[in-house]
Design a protein around this motif. Sequence first.
Motif, PDB file in Angstrom:
ATOM      1  N   SER A 102     -50.684  26.830  59.777  1.00  0.00           N
ATOM      2  CA  SER A 102     -50.466  27.569  59.887  1.00  0.00           C
ATOM      3  C   SER A 102     -49.493  28.937  60.733  1.00  0.00           C
ATOM      4  CB  SER A 102     -51.770  27.398  61.620  1.00  0.00           C
ATOM      5  OG  SER A 102     -52.995  26.835  60.728  1.00  0.00           O
ATOM      6  N   GLY A 103     -48.045  27.439  59.765  1.00  0.00           N
ATOM      7  CA  GLY A 103     -47.660  28.657  60.414  1.00  0.00           C
ATOM      8  C   GLY A 103     -46.190  29.052  59.322  1.00  0.00           C
ATOM      9  N   LEU A 104     -47.190  28.570  58.119  1.00  0.00           N
ATOM     10  CA  LEU A 104     -46.295  28.700  56.569  1.00  0.00           C
ATOM     11  C   LEU A 104     -46.528  30.036  56.212  1.00  0.00           C
ATOM     12  CD1 LEU A 104     -45.737  25.611  56.301  1.00  0.00           C
ATOM     13  CD2 LEU A 104     -44.242  26.573  56.768  1.00  0.00           C
ATOM     14  N   CYS A 105     -48.352  30.042  55.971  1.00  0.00           N
ATOM     15  CA  CYS A 105     -49.216  31.194  55.734  1.00  0.00           C
ATOM     16  C   CYS A 105     -50.488  32.024  56.328  1.00  0.00           C
ATOM     17  CB  CYS A 105     -49.465  30.633  53.557  1.00  0.00           C
ATOM     18  SG  CYS A 105     -50.860  29.182  54.464  1.00  0.00           S
ATOM     19  N   LYS A 106     -50.658  32.946  55.650  1.00  0.00           N
ATOM     20  CA  LYS A 106     -51.695  33.607  56.556  1.00  0.00           C
ATOM     21  C   LYS A 106     -53.242  32.651  56.766  1.00  0.00           C
ATOM     22  CE  LYS A 106     -54.394  37.678  56.855  1.00  0.00           C
ATOM     23  NZ  LYS A 106     -54.501  39.147  56.091  1.00  0.00           N
ATOM     24  N   THR A 107     -53.752  32.574  57.378  1.00  0.00           N
ATOM     25  CA  THR A 107     -55.163  31.559  57.306  1.00  0.00           C
ATOM     26  C   THR A 107     -56.640  32.275  58.187  1.00  0.00           C
ATOM     27  OG1 THR A 107     -54.382  30.677  59.784  1.00  0.00           O
ATOM     28  CG2 THR A 107     -53.310  29.446  57.682  1.00  0.00           C
ATOM     29  N   VAL A 108     -57.055  32.355  57.389  1.00  0.00           N
ATOM     30  CA  VAL A 108     -58.128  32.576  58.324  1.00  0.00           C
ATOM     31  C   VAL A 108     -59.445  31.836  58.511  1.00  0.00           C
ATOM     32  CG1 VAL A 108     -58.393  34.631  56.632  1.00  0.00           C
ATOM     33  CG2 VAL A 108     -60.003  33.462  55.805  1.00  0.00           C
ATOM     34  N   TYR A 109     -60.885  31.731  59.480  1.00  0.00           N
ATOM     35  CA  TYR A 109     -61.342  30.600  59.863  1.00  0.00           C
ATOM     36  C   TYR A 109     -62.812  30.993  59.521  1.00  0.00           C
ATOM     37  CZ  TYR A 109     -64.615  28.353  62.447  1.00  0.00           C
ATOM     38  OH  TYR A 109     -65.870  28.069  63.617  1.00  0.00           O
ATOM     39  N   TRP A 110     -63.296  30.045  58.519  1.00  0.00           N
ATOM     40  CA  TRP A 110     -64.839  30.172  57.386  1.00  0.00           C
ATOM     41  C   TRP A 110     -65.084  28.468  58.076  1.00  0.00           C
ATOM     42  CZ3 TRP A 110     -65.461  27.560  52.492  1.00  0.00           C
ATOM     43  CH2 TRP A 110     -66.427  28.030  51.875  1.00  0.00           C
ATOM     44  N   ASP A 111     -65.940  29.150  58.526  1.00  0.00           N
ATOM     45  CA  ASP A 111     -67.287  27.734  59.235  1.00  0.00           C
ATOM     46  C   ASP A 111     -68.383  28.006  58.050  1.00  0.00           C
ATOM     47  OD1 ASP A 111     -69.174  26.683  60.293  1.00  0.00           O
ATOM     48  OD2 ASP A 111     -69.879  28.351  61.919  1.00  0.00           O
ATOM     49  N   MET A 112     -67.876  27.351  57.684  1.00  0.00           N
ATOM     50  CA  MET A 112     -69.058  27.128  55.929  1.00  0.00           C
ATOM     51  C   MET A 112     -70.848  26.721  56.402  1.00  0.00           C
ATOM     52  SD  MET A 112     -67.045  23.965  53.518  1.00  0.00           S
ATOM     53  CE  MET A 112     -68.780  24.104  52.637  1.00  0.00           C
ATOM     54  N   ASN A 113     -70.936  26.200  57.750  1.00  0.00           N
ATOM     55  CA  ASN A 113     -72.782  26.522  57.666  1.00  0.00           C
ATOM     56  C   ASN A 113     -72.948  27.458  58.219  1.00  0.00           C
ATOM     57  OD1 ASN A 113     -73.189  23.574  58.366  1.00  0.00           O
ATOM     58  ND2 ASN A 113     -71.391  23.420  60.010  1.00  0.00           N
ATOM     59  N   SER A 114     -72.251  28.788  58.430  1.00  0.00           N
ATOM     60  CA  SER A 114     -71.925  30.380  58.418  1.00  0.00           C
ATOM     61  C   SER A 114     -72.471  31.182  57.686  1.00  0.00           C
ATOM     62  CB  SER A 114     -71.933  31.324  60.064  1.00  0.00           C
ATOM     63  OG  SER A 114     -71.541  32.864  59.553  1.00  0.00           O
ATOM     64  N   PRO A 115     -73.738  32.009  57.407  1.00  0.00           N
ATOM     65  CA  PRO A 115     -74.386  32.770  56.193  1.00  0.00           C
ATOM     66  C   PRO A 115     -73.072  33.902  55.945  1.00  0.00           C
ATOM     67  CG  PRO A 115     -75.294  33.452  57.565  1.00  0.00           C
ATOM     68  CD  PRO A 115     -74.666  31.750  58.041  1.00  0.00           C
ATOM     69  N   ASP A 116     -73.077  34.197  57.098  1.00  0.00           N
ATOM     70  CA  ASP A 116     -71.181  35.486  56.981  1.00  0.00           C
ATOM     71  C   ASP A 116     -70.385  34.825  56.760  1.00  0.00           C
ATOM     72  OD1 ASP A 116     -70.085  37.499  57.135  1.00  0.00           O
ATOM     73  OD2 ASP A 116     -70.544  38.158  59.257  1.00  0.00           O
ATOM     74  N   ILE A 117     -69.349  35.478  55.358  1.00  0.00           N
ATOM     75  CA  ILE A 117     -68.293  34.564  55.204  1.00  0.00           C
ATOM     76  C   ILE A 117     -66.942  34.669  56.510  1.00  0.00           C
ATOM     77  CG2 ILE A 117     -66.177  34.153  53.709  1.00  0.00           C
ATOM     78  CD1 ILE A 117     -68.420  33.473  52.538  1.00  0.00           C
ATOM     79  N   GLY A 118     -66.657  35.890  57.251  1.00  0.00           N
ATOM     80  CA  GLY A 118     -66.315  35.995  57.881  1.00  0.00           C
ATOM     81  C   GLY A 118     -65.039  37.152  57.794  1.00  0.00           C
ATOM     82  N   PHE A 119     -64.898  36.379  56.939  1.00  0.00           N
ATOM     83  CA  PHE A 119     -63.197  37.910  56.529  1.00  0.00           C
ATOM     84  C   PHE A 119     -63.896  38.637  54.904  1.00  0.00           C
ATOM     85  CE2 PHE A 119     -63.000  33.408  55.104  1.00  0.00           C
ATOM     86  CZ  PHE A 119     -63.575  33.604  53.891  1.00  0.00           C
ATOM     87  N   THR A 120     -62.898  39.376  54.862  1.00  0.00           N
ATOM     88  CA  THR A 120     -63.296  39.785  53.148  1.00  0.00           C
ATOM     89  C   THR A 120     -62.468  39.001  52.020  1.00  0.00           C
ATOM     90  OG1 THR A 120     -62.839  41.818  51.571  1.00  0.00           O
ATOM     91  CG2 THR A 120     -60.996  40.977  53.884  1.00  0.00           C
ATOM     92  N   LEU A 121     -63.360  39.387  51.182  1.00  0.00           N
ATOM     93  CA  LEU A 121     -62.629  38.486  49.872  1.00  0.00           C
ATOM     94  C   LEU A 121     -61.764  39.237  48.947  1.00  0.00           C
ATOM     95  CD1 LEU A 121     -65.533  35.558  48.952  1.00  0.00           C
ATOM     96  CD2 LEU A 121     -63.019  35.504  50.026  1.00  0.00           C
ATOM     97  N   ASP A 122     -62.387  40.911  48.892  1.00  0.00           N
ATOM     98  CA  ASP A 122     -61.072  41.993  48.439  1.00  0.00           C
ATOM     99  C   ASP A 122     -60.143  42.020  48.599  1.00  0.00           C
ATOM    100  OD1 ASP A 122     -63.609  43.335  48.649  1.00  0.00           O
ATOM    101  OD2 ASP A 122     -63.380  44.579  50.331  1.00  0.00           O
ATOM    102  N   GLY A 123     -59.340  42.016  47.046  1.00  0.00           N
ATOM    103  CA  GLY A 123     -57.774  41.810  47.044  1.00  0.00           C
ATOM    104  C   GLY A 123     -57.543  40.287  46.719  1.00  0.00           C
ATOM    105  N   ILE A 124     -58.336  39.152  46.791  1.00  0.00           N
ATOM    106  CA  ILE A 124     -58.426  37.986  46.142  1.00  0.00           C
ATOM    107  C   ILE A 124     -58.567  37.632  44.483  1.00  0.00           C
ATOM    108  CG2 ILE A 124     -59.348  35.383  46.553  1.00  0.00           C
ATOM    109  CD1 ILE A 124     -59.527  35.963  49.106  1.00  0.00           C
TER     110      ILE A 124
END
Length: 320
Positions: A42-64
Amino acid sequence: MNQPLVLVTGATGFVGEAVVFKLLLDKTFTPLAAVRSQSRISGLCKTVYWDMNSPDIGFTLDGIHAIVHCAARVHVMDETAPDAMDEFRKINVYSTLNLARNAAKSGVKRFIYISSIKVNGESTPPGQPFTSVLSSLPQDPYGLSKFEAEEGLREISSETGMELVVIRPPLVYGPGVKANFLNMMTWLDRGVPLPLGAINNQRSLVFIDNLVDLIATCISHPSAEGRVFMVSDGADISTSQLLGLMAKALGKKSRLIPVPVGLLKLAGFLAGRSGMTQRLCSSLQVDMSETCRLLGWSPPITRDLAFRRSALHFQDSQKK
């Protein structure tokens, strides 16, 4: 100049975390770690939270630029779910395909899926290693869910143009490994006599550093597009040899009793452990010659060095 962004799912897991560290060290790509909880990365690179059980990704994939999808519901030895196939499909199929569809819509160029050799099956006849061409079907819910995910990803790739790369590793080991490989090292370290000295099978394994080196290669290699890659250390080994060499790496004397394989299988059947006995006694080999040829790649870490590194990490962890 900004480095292309690579999303790594399952970044707190054994393989995913190693991929993140590899990308940080290589500095060719910038890792974005998708996690379910906080970890040492967590302190080494940017992280995003992802709940695989949710249909909503919860963060943008733009720019990846690319996704390395390591997250999965892994093989469960003592399954307790009332419908194991349904549970595996929720995570390994539906969640994977949901991520891929969103990735394609956001313009992600390449999707690297970490599948499993279990897609091919559980064992190979002597001298007939698995290749990327399927000759049999998966034999358990985990393998079947990985197979179904591969098929769904190919459809998405065909429909959208997002490049797909599939990697099917056999057993992955290395510093920090858990489950059966950790149990094996514990038994050897304690000098437990093991009735496994007469098993002359052949098994393909892959050291974690060798696997992540291949994954990193596949992120941008032009010949990786649309391919299924097999991977191993390039040096197959019997169960008895594995135990002997790992004991040596640990600085211990292996106590292997040469019990005939037929008796082991009978004992496993009577104890309700036929699956485990089968894995210990049968062969499972992969042919990665096409991987090496297409990518100009070979495993950077030898088996002996891989065993020494694994043993050293295990011994250090026992001192804490």
